[in-house]
Design a protein around this motif. Structure first.
Motif, PDB file in Angstrom:
ATOM      1  N   GLU B 212       0.837  -1.212   0.000  1.00 27.81           N
ATOM      2  CA  GLU B 212       0.000   0.000   0.000  1.00 27.81           C
ATOM      3  C   GLU B 212       0.859   1.244   0.000  1.00 27.81           C
ATOM      4  OE1 GLU B 212      -1.209  -3.409   2.142  1.00 27.81           O
ATOM      5  OE2 GLU B 212      -0.179  -1.767   3.163  1.00 27.81           O
ATOM      6  N   ASP B 213       2.015   1.145   0.607  1.00 23.98           N
ATOM      7  CA  ASP B 213       2.879   2.302   0.756  1.00 23.98           C
ATOM      8  C   ASP B 213       3.673   2.550  -0.523  1.00 23.98           C
ATOM      9  OD1 ASP B 213       5.368   3.151   3.290  1.00 23.98           O
ATOM     10  OD2 ASP B 213       4.257   4.336   1.806  1.00 23.98           O
ATOM     11  N   ARG B 218       8.388   1.416  -4.171  1.00 29.92           N
ATOM     12  CA  ARG B 218       9.589   1.880  -4.861  1.00 29.92           C
ATOM     13  C   ARG B 218      10.830   1.155  -4.341  1.00 29.92           C
ATOM     14  NH1 ARG B 218      10.579   7.289  -3.518  1.00 29.92           N
ATOM     15  NH2 ARG B 218       8.340   7.521  -3.327  1.00 29.92           N
ATOM     16  N   ARG B 219      10.863   0.977  -3.018  1.00 27.57           N
ATOM     17  CA  ARG B 219      12.021   0.317  -2.420  1.00 27.57           C
ATOM     18  C   ARG B 219      12.114  -1.118  -2.900  1.00 27.57           C
ATOM     19  NH1 ARG B 219      11.474   1.846   3.206  1.00 27.57           N
ATOM     20  NH2 ARG B 219      10.013   0.107   3.235  1.00 27.57           N
ATOM     21  N   ASN B 220      10.933  -1.782  -2.905  1.00 27.67           N
ATOM     22  CA  ASN B 220      10.934  -3.184  -3.325  1.00 27.67           C
ATOM     23  C   ASN B 220      11.348  -3.344  -4.774  1.00 27.67           C
ATOM     24  OD1 ASN B 220      10.165  -4.030  -0.855  1.00 27.67           O
ATOM     25  ND2 ASN B 220       7.982  -4.183  -1.332  1.00 27.67           N
ATOM     26  N   THR B 221      10.895  -2.402  -5.628  1.00 28.33           N
ATOM     27  CA  THR B 221      11.283  -2.503  -7.036  1.00 28.33           C
ATOM     28  C   THR B 221      12.787  -2.354  -7.189  1.00 28.33           C
ATOM     29  OG1 THR B 221       9.409  -1.008  -7.263  1.00 28.33           O
ATOM     30  CG2 THR B 221      10.332  -1.899  -9.276  1.00 28.33           C
ATOM     31  N   SER B 222      13.359  -1.422  -6.414  1.00 24.03           N
ATOM     32  CA  SER B 222      14.807  -1.235  -6.558  1.00 24.03           C
ATOM     33  C   SER B 222      15.563  -2.432  -6.014  1.00 24.03           C
ATOM     34  CB  SER B 222      15.252   0.056  -5.864  1.00 24.03           C
ATOM     35  OG  SER B 222      15.351  -0.137  -4.479  1.00 24.03           O
TER      36      SER B 222
END
Lengths: 291, 382
Positions: B212-213, B218-222
């Motif tokens: 949700e966050d 974004r962090r997970n994608t990076s």
């Protein structure tokens, strides 16, 4: 029989040297990814060994056989022509079980000796016969930082009896200066503990002059040589430098503070070339003839 | 049953559940088990010590290397530590595998490791039906596989071992000693490794990307884009521009551990501890442990159907068997009887033939006598 053969050889070799230039064969052995091919290309200042195609992921899992392929390059060392033959050994140490690889390489080296022996015993010798005996074998050690691995010990011990072996630390830019010194010390301890025969710059106390003795001692203290290879050239403050560029700094190949590459090159191709050849012809070949 | 009374917009306090959970978890603490696998000299010990900023494991003593015999086996070393941060306790276990990949012949060197992983799952499985279920949980939550920085691609040993490990544990491949490879080479190397991993169907741990966050997504994608992670490890502090950082001091510069441009150490640490630690623990229990459990139980012959259905199926099977047997017996009997009849028939036929023969003989005898009689009568008349 052996001595007459030797005098004939040396006379012929001198004549060959002035006409065709020197002939020298180097074999490079080590686990893949140690920087062997890059080292060869850096040594010859030419892309002699082409990059292996690693893009095929399927092939990565397959059993690899050693591809022993000699390549010859013409070099010019201080005005003296040198015909350098390099034998690379891609695939060594890559498999899960690497013991069969030892036999392959030993077989190759012995085969060269047998060829020479066969040639010399012929009544009509082939004047264009190429002497492919391996004069020196550079064994690349992985920069683990610990000590020699089982494969290193076994292999160097096996081959040190048949050819001049010089241990070399590949990718030396992965270790800090303190780590490198400690690593070198431990390797030399291992070599003396396991009694591994290597070429350690022997000199004769009585015969050789002071300069030679000092030089040999210095080179012996640098063993095993740490090398960094690079085919990329960059212009730094006006001069072209072979180097590796990292986000935190630039490592120079020819800088003797960064690695021992330039000393190794000088030793191999200029100062100790004849010594290595002589030992190959006299010591190892004699062993063969007496068999 | 009457339908439950629907609650309107009245807050009952259910939203407080996460806070309660938080209190429970922070009181109970967690147990976290990490395994490191890879050839010796790749920086595993240094990495573990850097990760937890504490001397977790002693380095190998080089003076002892001549003393021990080379017995060519892979050992499993477990080091335990209790770590505390802001009142939260973690019982950490680090499992090292010395001897892996170190020999000339490395066939089956992964077997002790795989056995260890299976044993832990089996241990918990056995404890499911024991009265006292409290037991040490040594199931490995994350397995870091250290890849040698050759710059080429994965080695056959890497591929084989990763295949074996990925079905039993959360596998996270890591490129060791990343300060050996230049940035451009590193991108190409990672590409080739990813290619290899997908070609050979190795299931590495992939964190869920969407949440949700926005920040978290974004962090997970990076994180996902940077896998496999390249790490540099060091326990030494060096001075860079007046600041003290963890790094390796070379003649030509300092490779910093926590600098994102130098290596992915920070991303990996966040994954292992800050963001995905709970994920790793629960997926070990829910996914890998369950897989093991299902495999073991179906192998021992149990199935999921309820008893009545099972009994009925068993009964039907038995009926079918009996029917087949009766049928067989019947045909057998019929055959026997037929044989008997045939034999009887043969006997009758031969009897009849014999009698016929006798009759014929008598006939011919009678004829003969008749002829003789006529001759005698004819002779008398003359």
């Amino acid at each position: 029989m052996a001595s007459s053969g030797a005098s004939f050889k040396s006379g012929g070799a001198r004549r060959k040297a002035t006409k065709k230039g020197l002939v020298f064969t180097v074999m490079i052995v080590g686990a893949s990814g140690c920087g062997k091919s890059t080292f060869i290309n850096t040594l010859c200042e030419n892309p002699v060994i082409l990059r292996k195609d690693h893009a095929d992921a399927e092939k990565a899992a397959q059993l690899k056989t050693i591809g022993l392929a000699p390549t010859t390059v013409e070099l010019d060392e201080d005005g003296l022509k040198l015909s350098l033959t390099v034998v690379d050994t891609p695939g060594f140490g890559d498999n899960i079980n690497n013991e069969p690889a030892f036999e392959d390489i030993l077989g190759y080296i012995e085969h060269q000796y047998e060829e020479i022996l066969a040639q010399e015993s012929r009544i009509k010798r082939n004047p264009r016969f190429q002497d492919n005996r391996v004069h020196v074998l550079l064994y690349f050690i992985q920069p683990s930082g610990h000590s020699l691995r089982e494969m290193d010990i076994e292999f160097m011990r096996l081959l040190g009896a048949r050819v001049n072996v010089i241990p070399v630390i590949g990718k030396a830019d992965s270790m800090t200066p303190q780590e490198l010194n400690a690593f070198k010390k431990r390797i030399m301890e291992d070599i003396s503990h396991y009694k591994i025969p290597i070429y350690d710059f022997p000199y004769d106390e009585e015969e050789d002059d002071e300069e030679t003795i000092e030089e040999n001692n210095e080179l012996r203290s640098l063993l095993p040589f740490s090398v960094i290879g690079s085919e990329d050239e960059v212009v730094i403050s006006g001069r072209r430098v072979r180097c590796r560029q990292y986000p935190w700094g630039v490592v120079e190949v020819d800088n003797s503070k960064h690695c021992d590459f330039s000393k190794l090159r000088y030793m191999l191709l200029s100062s100790h070339l004849h010594d290595l050849k002589d030992i190959t012809h006299d010591v190892f070949d004699d062993d063969d003839e007496q068999d | 049953m009457a339908p439950p009374a629907t609650s309107g917009p009245v807050s009952v306090g259910i939203a407080n559940l996460p806070n309660q959970r938080h209190k429970i978890v922070s009181r109970k603490g967690a147990s976290y088990n990490i395994m490191v696998v890879g050839e010796s000299g790749l920086g595993k010990t240094t990495f573990i010590n850097t990760l937890f900023t504490a001397l977790m494991r002693d380095y190998k003593r080089p003076e002892q290397r001549f003393a021990k015999q080379l017995d060519r086996t892979v050992q499993i070393d477990v080091v335990r530590a209790d770590i505390e941060e802001k009142g939260f306790n973690v019982r950490l276990s680090v499992i090292d595998t010395p001897g892996f990949g170190d020999y000339a012949n490395n066939t089956d060197c992964w077997v002790p490791i795989v056995q260890f992983l299976d044993e832990q799952h089996q241990h918990i499985l056995n404890h499911e039906t024991v009265p006292n279920r409290k037991t040490d949980d040594l199931r490995v939550h994350a397995c870091l596989y250290f890849i040698q920085p050759t710059g080429h691609t994965l080695k056959p040993l890497d591929i084989e071992v990763m295949k074996q490990l990925c079905t039993r544990v959360n596998l996270i491949p890591v490129i060791a000693k990343a300060d050996t490879i230049t940035p451009a080479d590193m991108l190409a190397f990672k590409d080739r490794i990813r290619d290899c991993i997908s070609t050979h169907n190795i299931q590495v741990f992939t964190p869920a990307v969407h949440s949700e966050d926005e920040d978290a997504t974004r962090r997970n994608t990076s994180i996902l884009a940077a896998m496999p992670f390249s790490v540099i490890a060091s326990e030494n502090d060096v001075q860079v521009n007046g600041q003290t950082v963890r790094g390796r001091q070379y003649l030509w510069g300092v490779a910093e551990v926590e600098n994102e441009a130098h290596c992915d150490f920070k991303k990996l640490r966040n994954l292992l501890i800050r963001t995905h630690m709970h994920d790793l623990i629960t997926s070990t229990h829910e996914h890998h442990y369950e897989t093991h459990r299902v495999a073991k139980l179906t192998a021992s012959g149990r199935s999921d159907d309820d008893p009545a259905l099972q009994a009925r199926r068993g009964f039907e099977a038995k009926m079918k068997e009996e029917e087949a047997e009766l049928r067989k017996k019947f045909t057998e009997q019929v055959r026997l009887e037929e044989n008997r009849f045939r034999q009887w028939e043969q006997k009758l036929i031969s009897e009849r033939d014999r009698l016929n023969e006798d009759l014929d003989k008598q006939h011919s005898l009678v004829k003969q006598l008749e002829e003789e009689l006529e001759e005698i009568i004819a002779a008398r008349k003359r």
